[in-house]
Enzyme design. Structure first.
Site, mmCIF file in Angstrom:
data_model
loop_
_atom_site.group_PDB
_atom_site.id
_atom_site.type_symbol
_atom_site.label_atom_id
_atom_site.label_comp_id
_atom_site.label_asym_id
_atom_site.label_seq_id
_atom_site.Cartn_x
_atom_site.Cartn_y
_atom_site.Cartn_z
ATOM 1 N N SER A 34 -14.401 61.822 -23.341
ATOM 2 C CA SER A 34 -14.795 61.316 -25.495
ATOM 3 C C SER A 34 -13.067 60.092 -26.131
ATOM 4 C CB SER A 34 -14.463 62.231 -26.537
ATOM 5 O OG SER A 34 -15.244 63.510 -25.841
ATOM 6 N N LYS A 44 -5.363 48.651 -10.995
ATOM 7 C CA LYS A 44 -5.164 48.692 -9.800
ATOM 8 C C LYS A 44 -6.131 47.173 -10.142
ATOM 9 C CE LYS A 44 -6.789 49.034 -4.549
ATOM 10 N NZ LYS A 44 -7.766 50.626 -3.488
ATOM 11 N N GLU A 48 -25.375 61.633 -16.940
ATOM 12 C CA GLU A 48 -24.801 62.703 -18.298
ATOM 13 C C GLU A 48 -25.910 62.250 -19.023
ATOM 14 O OE1 GLU A 48 -20.652 64.488 -19.589
ATOM 15 O OE2 GLU A 48 -20.926 61.938 -19.456
ATOM 16 N N GLY A 80 -14.596 56.889 -24.813
ATOM 17 C CA GLY A 80 -15.277 55.742 -24.618
ATOM 18 C C GLY A 80 -15.554 54.768 -23.269
ATOM 19 N N LYS A 81 -15.512 55.482 -21.934
ATOM 20 C CA LYS A 81 -15.539 54.775 -21.008
ATOM 21 C C LYS A 81 -16.998 54.654 -20.585
ATOM 22 C CE LYS A 81 -15.418 58.895 -17.925
ATOM 23 N NZ LYS A 81 -14.927 60.227 -19.081
ATOM 24 N N ALA A 119 -19.226 53.906 -22.912
ATOM 25 C CA ALA A 119 -19.397 53.086 -23.997
ATOM 26 C C ALA A 119 -19.098 51.673 -23.477
ATOM 27 C CB ALA A 119 -18.828 52.860 -25.511
ATOM 28 N N GLY A 122 -8.132 61.528 -3.883
ATOM 29 C CA GLY A 122 -7.415 59.605 -3.852
ATOM 30 C C GLY A 122 -8.486 58.498 -3.474
ATOM 31 N N ARG A 152 -27.581 54.521 -28.033
ATOM 32 C CA ARG A 152 -26.463 54.196 -27.850
ATOM 33 C C ARG A 152 -26.327 52.311 -27.893
ATOM 34 N NH1 ARG A 152 -21.351 57.075 -24.966
ATOM 35 N NH2 ARG A 152 -21.910 59.518 -26.198
ATOM 36 N N GLN A 200 -13.006 60.895 -13.744
ATOM 37 C CA GLN A 200 -12.576 60.965 -14.777
ATOM 38 C C GLN A 200 -11.325 61.391 -14.424
ATOM 39 O OE1 GLN A 200 -14.393 65.149 -15.023
ATOM 40 N NE2 GLN A 200 -15.258 64.777 -16.938
#
Length: 252
Positions: free
Chosen positions: A23, A230, A51, A25-26, A28, A190, A60, A170
């Site tokens: 929630s 990075k 998703e 906004g990634k 979006a 990693g 959207r 995530q």
């Protein structure tokens, strides 16, 4: 988002990982990049929306293109200007070179789909929303190994097909609670850090959803902090912020 455009350059063969708690906004942000690329630069784009179903994804994108809260239309309280903006956005979206897929069985299918859309539609940009939703054989490997395998495969897909991939991920539980999440907060493996060319980490200002909310002349928004953790071809360790207008799904 000019202050990000100046620092991040998407090139063919690269993997750009956007990581954030839920929630923030990634998804979006990735859609904003897709819409900008397709509308301004005519870049054919493939979205693996694992998703969201097609209808929700389209809503959207329409909201972002029209800068309109579609709930106003659903509730029959939209102004004529809003309706006009949405009509124009529908016409525009129908003509954009954006394609979507809403389920994959494994990374092999994902690779086949990218090859097919590259051949048939000239796809140059791929969005995967999101990494932890891609299935793997959990009977043969643990979750960390499975996520590492998927991450490595996605980098291979980018190189072999000469496409840029935006990979959403995530943060782990510690990172979601941290005021300043970093690379080691990427969830499950990693390998995500190692395989990505660029990593952008987002979180709410002060890591407080309610405290990050505010309103300006454009409407309600959330203050989102970001870290370019990075960046193989550019400046890294850069912190900044932007406003996320969740009602419209756009950023400033």
């Amino acid at each position: 988002i000019s202050h990000l455009d100046d620092k991040i350059r998407l090139e063919k063969g690269c993997v750009f990982t956007i990581a954030a708690p839920t929630s923030v906004g990634k998804s979006a942000l990735s859609l904003n990049i897709a819409l900008r690329s397709a509308s301004k630069d005519k870049i054919p784009t493939l979205i693996f929306s694992l998703e969201m179903p097609q209808k929700q994804l389209s809503k959207r994108m329409l909201s972002a293109l029209s800068k309109t809260n579609l709930k106003r239309i659903e509730e029959s309280v939209a102004t004529p200007e809003m309706l006009s903006n949405v009509d124009k956005a529908i016409d525009k979206l129908n003509n954009l070179p954006i394609h979507s897929i809403h389920s994959v069985k494994n990374t092999n299918q994902l690779a086949r789909d990218v090859r097919r859309y590259k051949k048939e539609h000239g796809v140059k940009l791929v969005i995967v929303d999101y990494l932890q939703l891609i299935p793997f054989n959990s009977g043969r490997m643990g979750k960390a190994d499975g996520i590492a395998m998927i991450s490595q495969k996605i980098k291979q897909i980018a190189l072999e097909n000469d496409v840029a991939i935006i990979l959403l991920s995530q943060l782990n539980r510690e990172g979601a609670k941290s005021e300043y999440p970093d690379l080691y907060h990427l969830k499950d493996s990693g390998s995500i850090e190692n395989d990505a060319d660029i990593v952008l980490i987002m979180n709410c200002k002060d890591n407080d959803t309610e405290a990050s909310k505010a309103v300006d002349n454009y409407g309600p928004y959330m203050s989102i902090n970001y870290l370019i953790a990075k960046n193989r071809e550019g400046e890294r360790g850069v912190r900044g912020s932007f406003k996320f207008y969740a009602t419209y799904g756009i950023f400033f």
